[in-house]
Scaffold this active site. Structure first.
Site, PDB file in Angstrom:
ATOM      1  N   GLU A 323       0.913  -1.145  -0.031  1.00  0.00           N
ATOM      2  CA  GLU A 323      -0.126   0.082  -0.004  1.00  0.00           C
ATOM      3  C   GLU A 323       1.041   1.082  -0.054  1.00  0.00           C
ATOM      4  O   GLU A 323       1.426   1.723   0.941  1.00  0.00           O
ATOM      5  CB  GLU A 323      -0.989   0.061   1.208  1.00  0.00           C
ATOM      6  CG  GLU A 323      -1.925  -1.250   1.331  1.00  0.00           C
ATOM      7  CD  GLU A 323      -2.466  -1.360   2.715  1.00  0.00           C
ATOM      8  OE1 GLU A 323      -2.198  -0.659   3.436  1.00  0.00           O
ATOM      9  OE2 GLU A 323      -3.010  -2.608   2.761  1.00  0.00           O
ATOM     10  N   CYS A 398      -9.349  32.407  11.533  1.00  0.00           N
ATOM     11  CA  CYS A 398      -9.071  33.071  12.814  1.00  0.00           C
ATOM     12  C   CYS A 398      -8.636  31.965  13.965  1.00  0.00           C
ATOM     13  O   CYS A 398      -9.061  31.539  14.841  1.00  0.00           O
ATOM     14  CB  CYS A 398     -10.455  33.497  13.380  1.00  0.00           C
ATOM     15  SG  CYS A 398     -10.396  34.620  14.817  1.00  0.00           S
TER      16      CYS A 398
END
Length: 471
Positions: A323, A398
């Protein structure tokens, strides 16, 4: 990663400590800040008169048409990396990590290139189904698969389910008993090998949520239960030692332990398992400090390890799977932003840091805040003759920790309206993107041979409010 702080990691002691005039020790001032480092970019990326192009498309033209910011996916590079792993690991099954980035378009590319696909949720499985991906080439991961998810996977005929708990084995037995359904499974093993990566992505040590421990005896017990379960077919063992791994040393130790268990299963239970998955999680270059191995080198080293261990144990080599993780899509994508504000901030000791604010941030790339990840960047819309300056590319959210690139040398005349491109954003950036501060997620635009195509369109405010029942 800096020590936790209730207001966020950026407030912790040392979190923003790259304050020396030259940045971190590995970062070198470039002789020409207009150049790109090929190792960090997809194969078709280049600059002409300072303008970055990918797949034969200038990013200035792309953003004029599709807006800013945007993820830019190099189709030719994506396919080439997929083929490189398939060719190098010709005797293996190569599983693309759906969690890194998934869309119906890229799933069809994977099908055409002959790869297998890992999914780890019902949503990812749905994308694969919609794309027409062969179900027999799908592996289904996850530590908490629901009975409904497992039932659907069985009905669709997924090639293998990677079982992660005794409870999951019981669920599969309930679902298959007295039916024509048959669960083909691999058992995920924790081999006690910790990859030398960030703690959150080193997944094979004992104290973690995945898999069955070899040392505790749970792994062998899981094999017994699967072997005895009605309607459940045992394919083999699965091991995964982490992510962003650059060499095969960790795999050598893991393979030795998992193959030893493989041999015990044959001796004590009398089961000859035909397959084994060694995981992968191979690394990519985010900055010049990274030095990833190429697929051919990894294939040679891993095949040698398995051959040696199997000979030592006197067992037949199982069919292997790997993988690659982020290694296929990660380098194939970059993100292009527009600069909005440039600010110089005085630091202790007479140092100055240049903050370059862009029209994205942690909503489209959370990895810097989440993993303290490093990235690179370049001015993408023009050539500059100004001297380079150490800069920090930050987002518009923010949050003090809303940082895209912690340290990079950019031209000192960078200004509002300029474009900044960040390479290596194909893996986990769009897939982990959010609507924080009600931001709209950028589009993914594929480029190839001078043409563009929309893979995922830009979100709209209507999309944002679609689930708001009071709107």
């Amino acid at each position: 990663m800096p020590t936790s702080h209730p207001s966020g990691w950026a407030h912790a002691d040392g979190a923003l400590s790259h304050n020396r005039p030259g940045g971190p020790t590995w970062l070198r001032e470039p002789s020409d800040p207009n150049e790109i480092v090929p190792l960090l970019w997809s194969s078709t990326a280049e600059k002409t008169d300072g303008v970055l192009s990918v797949g034969g498309v200038a990013v200035t033209d792309l953003l004029e048409q599709e807006g800013s910011p945007a993820y830019v996916l190099d189709e030719a590079d994506f396919r080439a990396r997929a083929r490189a792993f398939k060719d190098a690991f010709a005797a293996y099954d190569v599983f693309y990590a759906g969690k890194a980035f998934l869309s119906t378009t890229t799933v069809r590319w994977l099908a055409e290139e002959g790869l297998h696909l890992d999914v780890c949720s019902g949503g990812e499985l749905t994308v694969a189904e919609r794309a027409g991906f062969p179900m027999a080439r799908i592996g289904y991961h996850g530590n908490n698969k629901t009975e409904r998810e497992l039932a659907r996977a069985l009905e669709l005929g997924v090639g293998r389910i990677i079982v992660d708990s005794f409870g999951e084995i019981e669920r599969l037995e309930r679902l298959t008993t007295g039916t024509d359904l048959r669960a083909r499974v691999m058992i995920r093993i924790t081999a006690g090998v910790e990859a030398h990566t960030h703690e959150y992505i080193a997944t094979a040590h004992e104290d973690q949520k995945f898999g069955f421990s070899i040392t505790s005896g749970d792994a062998l017990e899981a094999v017994r239960r699967v072997h005895d379960a009605e309607g459940v077919e045992l394919l083999g063992l699965h091991s995964h030692i982490g992510s962003q791994i650059f060499d095969s040393s960790g795999f050598e130790v893991a393979a030795r332990r998992v193959l030893a268990l493989h041999a015990r299963v044959s001796e004590e239970i009398g089961v000859e398992m035909a397959e084994m998955d060694l995981g992968g999680g191979f690394g990519i270059a985010y900055t010049t400090q990274d030095d990833p191995s190429d697929p051919a080198q990894l294939a040679t080293e891993m095949s040698r390890i398995v051959e040696h261990e199997c000979k030592a144990l006197g067992i037949t080599e199982p069919r292997l799977s790997i993988e690659p993780g982020r290694a296929i899509v990660g380098p194939a994508m970059c993100t292009v932003y527009t600069v909005g504000t440039v600010k110089e901030v005085a630091l202790d000791g007479g140092l100055v840091r240049t903050y370059v604010s862009v029209d994205g941030g942690m909503s489209d790339n959370i990895r810097t805040a989440l993993y303290d990840a490093d990235y690179s960047a370049t001015l993408a819309n023009r050539i500059s003759v100004a001297a380079p300056v150490l800069a920090r590319v930050v987002g518009k959210h923010c949050e003090a920790g809303d940082i895209v690139v912690k340290d990079e040398f950019l031209p000192s005349d960078i200004a509002p309206g300029d474009l900044v491109a960040v390479p290596g954003t194909g893996a986990y950036c769009r897939s982990m993107a959010s609507n924080y501060n009600h931001a709209l997620r950028p589009p993914v635009i594929a480029v190839r041979d001078g043409k563009i195509s929309v893979v995922l369109r830009r979100e709209t405010e209507d999309d944002l409010l679609a689930t708001d029942v009071g709107a």
